[in-house]
Scaffold this active site. Structure first.
Site, PDB file in Angstrom:
ATOM      1  CG  HIS A   1      50.207  38.921  45.840  1.00  0.00           C
ATOM      2  ND1 HIS A   1      49.123  38.867  45.943  1.00  0.00           N
ATOM      3  CD2 HIS A   1      51.259  38.514  45.280  1.00  0.00           C
ATOM      4  CE1 HIS A   1      48.871  39.317  44.807  1.00  0.00           C
ATOM      5  NE2 HIS A   1      50.522  39.676  44.472  1.00  0.00           N
TER       6      HIS A   1
ATOM      7  CG  ASN B   1      46.760  41.392  41.551  1.00  0.00           C
ATOM      8  OD1 ASN B   1      46.388  40.686  42.352  1.00  0.00           O
ATOM      9  ND2 ASN B   1      47.793  41.404  40.156  1.00  0.00           N
TER      10      ASN B   1
END
Ligand code: NDP
Length: 507
Positions: free
Chosen positions: A60, A133
């Site tokens: 990320h 997500n």
């Protein structure tokens, strides 16, 4: 003690407030140098520059963020005692960070990758983080596989290139990934923008009410902008034209007052319903079918504030699924259990042990009353002269026994248990392919897979295509066609056990 006021001035200073007379010419011995050691302004400036970069997130790394609020739109007090969910109309300040997963900080927003969807709720009972997500499932369900899995999505240790062999070798040897692989290689793997995608908790969490009853829940933040995706060709073009297109889209939309929003829908199961449920609710590779557990709308998330400074607010934002407020608890999902540790741990590595003092991470509407002290960058009063231990008889902060999760039962033998749930890993991926996707979705899915998998060795192509075949024979056949593989060979491999298939496609 005299109470001096801070002077207001626009004069350039050193980091310690000392006025700087010249910021263009280093101090030198003579006009042509050498540079003098006593130019402490130059030394300070270079020394800080040399230390500007902090470790990049291992996953990320590339992200964009914005502030806003969450508003409750339905009564959920029968399910949870979470204060921020306690009444219809109640608003809670939030900070949200969206991200890609595998790429580096400078990589393209349009990459085929899951997208992170992390929400920090600044509640009056402390900060609550929902680190989700844009996909309702994940590739693996045991955290012991996580570092290996991520290595395969990164660069080859020898060539430093992204490597389709590594990528597909691991996935084809890990067939529980098929559901997530099918979503990732659909056009949902390349969302048009961060505003045009959903966010899912993916994990199951526990909600408990003030009577001590508990429920298993999953979060679905549904985009109010509508789902929009890029085709493979569009994603390739946009990656070249503007690698930051989603970051820019989010920023520009908020700047022009077009505030993106998401409707929060919850799937909720009682413990009794969960007992007879056909799917393992703690297996993150599975969804709860909507027909069996209809989602209920409970709130709205709105983003209406751009960060003033990217590093301060977005790069330093640190979310952890372990930040759970009273009324919300973890489930036994093994992936979640590992994330409870790993997120906090990685932030300590990246930002230091006092990262909770950085304004974006600090609780805004609850006091921090802990006995943690000292450590690098302890920039607040460090507890002053109050006690730094518990128990104490000095009136220091005391635990509140009415808060926290009610006790729960566990059973079984400690051990490294393989997964034994009877429902297999191919059913939901097959349902998605057969029942949810349109003809166009299926065509794009197969094209996206063939394009990527064609870069891997043939034996890996065969093994992975057999996995697609097991999800749905038509799915496998079409991928085989796209790759020019012999369908008889795929059928033979699909008929084998995972171990046999792995053995017969060994290098
Ligand atoms: P439903 O028909 O009730 O739900 C299907 C859901 O799939 C839709 O509501 C939508 O979820 C999502 N979806 C639609 N198009 C696509 C696509 N092209 N790619 C990925 N997801 C899509 O059926 P079930 O609940 O029985 O689920 C069937 C399959 O749908 C599952 O196996 C799973 O793969 C997928 N799915 C299910 C979700 C769930 O929570 N049940 C969530 C997302 C996907 P959304 O409204 O969230 O966009």
């Amino acid at each position: 003690m005299s109470k001096k006021k801070k002077e207001v001035s626009n004069t350039l200073t050193t980091a310690f407030g000392i006025p700087v007379g010249n910021d263009l010419n280093s101090q030198t011995a003579g006009e042509r140098g050498p540079v003098l050691m006593q130019d402490v302004h130059l030394l300070e400036k270079l020394g800080h520059f040399d230390r500007e970069r902090i470790p990049e997130r291992v996953v990320h790394a590339k992200g964009a963020g914005a502030g806003g609020y969450f508003e409750v739109t339905a009564d959920v007090t029968q399910y949870t005692k979470a204060k921020f969910l306690s009444e219809i109309g109640k608003r809670t300040e939030v900070f949200v960070r969206f991200s890609t997963v595998g790429g580096e900080k400078g990589s393209a927003d349009a990459a085929r990758d899951p997208r992170g969807f992390a929400v920090k709720f600044y509640t009056e009972k402390g900060n609550y983080d929902m680190t989700g997500n844009n996909t309702p499932v994940f590739f693996i369900r045991d955290p012991l596989k996580f570092p290996d899995f991520i290595h395969t999505q990164k660069r080859n240790p020898g060539t430093n290139l992204k490597d389709p062999d590594m990528f597909w070798d691991f996935l084809s040897l890990t067939p529980e990934s098929i559901h997530q692989v099918t979503i990732l290689f659909s056009d949902r793997g390349t969302p048009a923008t961060y505003r045009n995608m959903n966010g899912y908790s993916s994990h199951t969490f526990k909600w408990y009410n003030d009577k001590g009853d508990y429920f298993w829940v999953q979060y679905h933040f549904k985009t109010d902008q509508g789902i929009k995706n890029l085709t493979r060709e569009e994603a390739t073009r946009i990656s070249g034209e503007n690698p930051d297109h989603a970051t820019q889209d989010l920023y520009d939309a908020i700047e022009r007052g077009d505030y993106p929003s998401w409707t929060l829908e919850m799937q909720i199961l009682t413990p009794e319903q969960a007992k007879d449920f056909q799917w393992d609710i703690f297996d993150i590779t599975k969804v709860w079918p909507h027909g069996e557990v209809p989602p209920i709308k409970i709130g709205k998330l709105v983003l209406n504030r751009n960060p003033v400074n990217y590093f301060a607010e977005v790069e330093q934002a640190a979310f952890s699924p372990g930040n759970l407020v009273p009324g919300i608890a973890a489930s036994p999902d093994k992936m979640l259990q590992a994330r409870l540790f790993s997120y906090h741990d990685t932030h300590i590595h990246r930002l230091g042990p006092n990262y909770h003092l950085i304004p974006v991470n600090a609780p805004k509407y609850a006091p921090e009353n802990s006995y943690q002290r000292d450590g690098f960058m302890r920039v607040d009063a460090n507890g002053g002269n109050g006690p730094n231990y518990w128990p104490n008889s000095l009136g220091g902060p005391a635990p509140d026994p009415t808060t926290g999760e009610p006790p729960f039962e566990v059973a079984g033998k400690a051990g490294r248990h393989p997964y034994t749930h009877p429902n297999d890993d191919f059913v939901q991926a097959g349902n998605l392919y057969r029942n949810v996707m349109t003809d166009q979705d299926r065509e794009n899915l197969v094209g996206n897979i063939a394009d990527h998998l064609s870069g891997a060795q043939k034996r890996i192509q065969l093994r992975q295509t057999a996995v697609f075949y097991k999800a749905d024979p038509d799915y496998g056949r079409r991928v085989a066609e796209g790759l020019g593989l012999d369908i008889k060979e795929i059928e033979r491999l699909a008929g084998m056990s995972q171990e046999e298939r792995a053995k017969s496609t060994q290098e």
